[in-house]
Design a protein around this motif. Structure first.
Motif, PDB file in Angstrom:
ATOM      1  N   THR A  94       0.859  -1.182   0.000  1.00 16.61           N
ATOM      2  CA  THR A  94       0.000   0.000   0.000  1.00 16.61           C
ATOM      3  C   THR A  94       0.897   1.234   0.000  1.00 16.61           C
ATOM      4  N   MET A  95       0.283   2.404  -0.037  1.00 15.62           N
ATOM      5  CA  MET A  95       1.020   3.650   0.091  1.00 15.62           C
ATOM      6  C   MET A  95       0.862   4.164   1.513  1.00 15.62           C
ATOM      7  N   ASP A  96       1.934   4.681   2.096  1.00 12.24           N
ATOM      8  CA  ASP A  96       1.887   5.213   3.449  1.00 12.24           C
ATOM      9  C   ASP A  96       2.396   6.638   3.459  1.00 12.24           C
ATOM     10  N   HIS A  97       1.699   7.506   4.171  1.00 11.08           N
ATOM     11  CA  HIS A  97       2.174   8.877   4.388  1.00 11.08           C
ATOM     12  C   HIS A  97       3.107   8.847   5.597  1.00 11.08           C
ATOM     13  N   VAL A  98       4.371   9.233   5.417  1.00 11.49           N
ATOM     14  CA  VAL A  98       5.327   9.230   6.522  1.00 11.49           C
ATOM     15  C   VAL A  98       4.815  10.144   7.634  1.00 11.49           C
ATOM     16  N   LEU A  99       4.482  11.376   7.289  1.00 12.39           N
ATOM     17  CA  LEU A  99       3.780  12.268   8.217  1.00 12.39           C
ATOM     18  C   LEU A  99       2.301  12.121   7.864  1.00 12.39           C
ATOM     19  N   PRO A 100       1.502  11.523   8.746  1.00 12.93           N
ATOM     20  CA  PRO A 100       0.105  11.205   8.409  1.00 12.93           C
ATOM     21  C   PRO A 100      -0.698  12.423   7.945  1.00 12.93           C
ATOM     22  N   LYS A 101      -1.678  12.149   7.091  1.00 16.73           N
ATOM     23  CA  LYS A 101      -2.555  13.211   6.588  1.00 16.73           C
ATOM     24  C   LYS A 101      -3.297  13.885   7.728  1.00 16.73           C
ATOM     25  N   SER A 102      -3.580  13.140   8.792  1.00 18.88           N
ATOM     26  CA  SER A 102      -4.285  13.715   9.940  1.00 18.88           C
ATOM     27  C   SER A 102      -3.431  14.768  10.662  1.00 18.88           C
ATOM     28  N   ARG A 103      -2.150  14.797  10.355  1.00 21.74           N
ATOM     29  CA  ARG A 103      -1.243  15.797  10.936  1.00 21.74           C
ATOM     30  C   ARG A 103      -0.719  16.744   9.855  1.00 21.74           C
ATOM     31  N   GLN A 104      -1.526  16.964   8.849  1.00 25.78           N
ATOM     32  CA  GLN A 104      -1.221  17.845   7.728  1.00 25.78           C
ATOM     33  C   GLN A 104      -0.066  17.332   6.854  1.00 25.78           C
ATOM     34  N   GLY A 105       0.106  16.022   6.809  1.00 26.85           N
ATOM     35  CA  GLY A 105       1.088  15.430   5.898  1.00 26.85           C
ATOM     36  C   GLY A 105       0.578  15.517   4.480  1.00 26.85           C
ATOM     37  N   LYS A 117       0.568  -3.923   4.157  1.00 27.38           N
ATOM     38  CA  LYS A 117      -0.632  -3.641   4.947  1.00 27.38           C
ATOM     39  C   LYS A 117      -0.349  -3.742   6.445  1.00 27.38           C
ATOM     40  N   TYR A 118       0.468  -4.725   6.828  1.00 29.38           N
ATOM     41  CA  TYR A 118       0.756  -4.913   8.252  1.00 29.38           C
ATOM     42  C   TYR A 118       1.482  -3.689   8.824  1.00 29.38           C
ATOM     43  N   CYS A 119       2.549  -3.248   8.163  1.00 33.02           N
ATOM     44  CA  CYS A 119       3.315  -2.105   8.669  1.00 33.02           C
ATOM     45  C   CYS A 119       2.497  -0.816   8.622  1.00 33.02           C
ATOM     46  N   ASN A 120       1.683  -0.673   7.574  1.00 26.65           N
ATOM     47  CA  ASN A 120       0.863   0.530   7.449  1.00 26.65           C
ATOM     48  C   ASN A 120      -0.137   0.603   8.605  1.00 26.65           C
ATOM     49  N   SER A 121      -0.768  -0.549   8.971  1.00 26.67           N
ATOM     50  CA  SER A 121      -1.714  -0.489  10.093  1.00 26.67           C
ATOM     51  C   SER A 121      -0.996  -0.351  11.427  1.00 26.67           C
ATOM     52  N   LYS A 122       0.170  -0.957  11.551  1.00 25.12           N
ATOM     53  CA  LYS A 122       0.932  -0.836  12.793  1.00 25.12           C
ATOM     54  C   LYS A 122       1.334   0.624  13.036  1.00 25.12           C
ATOM     55  N   LYS A 123       1.747   1.316  11.966  1.00 29.25           N
ATOM     56  CA  LYS A 123       2.156   2.721  12.085  1.00 29.25           C
ATOM     57  C   LYS A 123       0.948   3.610  12.339  1.00 29.25           C
ATOM     58  N   TYR A 125      -1.669   6.355  12.648  1.00 31.31           N
ATOM     59  CA  TYR A 125      -1.639   7.820  12.565  1.00 31.31           C
ATOM     60  C   TYR A 125      -0.350   8.405  13.155  1.00 31.31           C
ATOM     61  N   MET A 126       0.610   7.546  13.508  1.00 27.96           N
ATOM     62  CA  MET A 126       1.860   8.018  14.116  1.00 27.96           C
ATOM     63  C   MET A 126       2.931   8.250  13.055  1.00 27.96           C
ATOM     64  N   THR A 127       3.997   8.918  13.460  1.00 29.55           N
ATOM     65  CA  THR A 127       5.172   9.031  12.604  1.00 29.55           C
ATOM     66  C   THR A 127       5.982   7.748  12.800  1.00 29.55           C
ATOM     67  N   PRO A 128       6.907   7.432  11.890  1.00 24.20           N
ATOM     68  CA  PRO A 128       7.711   6.214  12.082  1.00 24.20           C
ATOM     69  C   PRO A 128       8.465   6.200  13.417  1.00 24.20           C
ATOM     70  N   GLU A 129       8.961   7.347  13.844  1.00 22.92           N
ATOM     71  CA  GLU A 129       9.693   7.424  15.116  1.00 22.92           C
ATOM     72  C   GLU A 129       8.778   7.090  16.293  1.00 22.92           C
ATOM     73  N   GLU A 130       7.568   7.633  16.272  1.00 20.89           N
ATOM     74  CA  GLU A 130       6.617   7.367  17.355  1.00 20.89           C
ATOM     75  C   GLU A 130       6.203   5.896  17.381  1.00 20.89           C
ATOM     76  N   ALA A 131       6.144   5.265  16.230  1.00 20.33           N
ATOM     77  CA  ALA A 131       5.741   3.864  16.145  1.00 20.33           C
ATOM     78  C   ALA A 131       6.924   2.923  16.365  1.00 20.33           C
TER      79      ALA A 131
END
Length: 171
Positions: A94-105, A117-123, A125-131
């Motif tokens: 899938t496509m993932d926004h590094v800075l989520p759209k919910s945080r103006q990414g 899909k697994y990594c995208n759901s695990k991440k 609404y967080m940033t990669p660092e937060e996750a």
């Protein structure tokens, strides 16, 4: 006739890639000149043999004010080598926004990566660092020539002088 041909502008800058029949037609109609021909094949008619084009150059200069790579799913997948940028998986991408759209990414080259899909759901609404996840490489915007050279999937040794690299395989 599945082979692709590199099309150069009049100033020998890489312009695009086209099909072999289109390239042959441009050369035959004197709208382009043959710069390099294939060493593995020839085109045959009933009474003539023609060189199989590999690189052609247009007779007239074509002005393109913007020569960039279109941002779409296929091009993101090509840039990321069809691999999840978090775990390296090649399944269920899938496509993932590094800075989520919910945080103006933004939806941009610098903020989109390929993720399973697994990594995208695990991440989520967080940033990669937060996750607690690490990107294999930071997302970037490829240049037009870089995209032709590295991500078009076509490797012809005769293109190397025009796209600025030594290519590894000839098809």
């Amino acid at each position: 006739m599945a082979q692709k041909v590199l099309v150069l502008n009049q100033d020998y800058s890489a312009l695009t890639i086209c099909s072999m029949p289109k390239a042959f037609l441009l050369v035959y109609l004197n709208k382009a000149e043959l710069v390099a021909e294939s060493t593995t094949a020839k085109l045959h008619s009933v009474s003539k043999t023609f060189p199989y084009p590999s690189v052609i150059r247009l007779q007239r200069y074509v002005y393109f004010p913007f020569k960039g790579v279109m941002l779409n799913r296929q091009n993101i997948l090509k840039r990321d080598n069809h691999t999840c940028q978090y775990c390296g998986s090649k399944d269920f991408l899938t496509m993932d926004h590094v800075l989520p759209k919910s945080r103006q990414g933004r939806t941009s080259w610098d903020n989109l990566v390929t993720a399973c899909k697994y990594c995208n759901s695990k991440k989520g609404y967080m940033t990669p660092e937060e996750a607690g996840m690490v990107l294999a490489r930071q997302p970037f915007r490829p240049s037009f020539v870089m995209f032709l050279r590295n991500f078009s999937g076509i490797l012809d040794q005769q293109w190397a002088p025009f796209v600025g690299a030594k290519l590894e395989t000839t098809t």
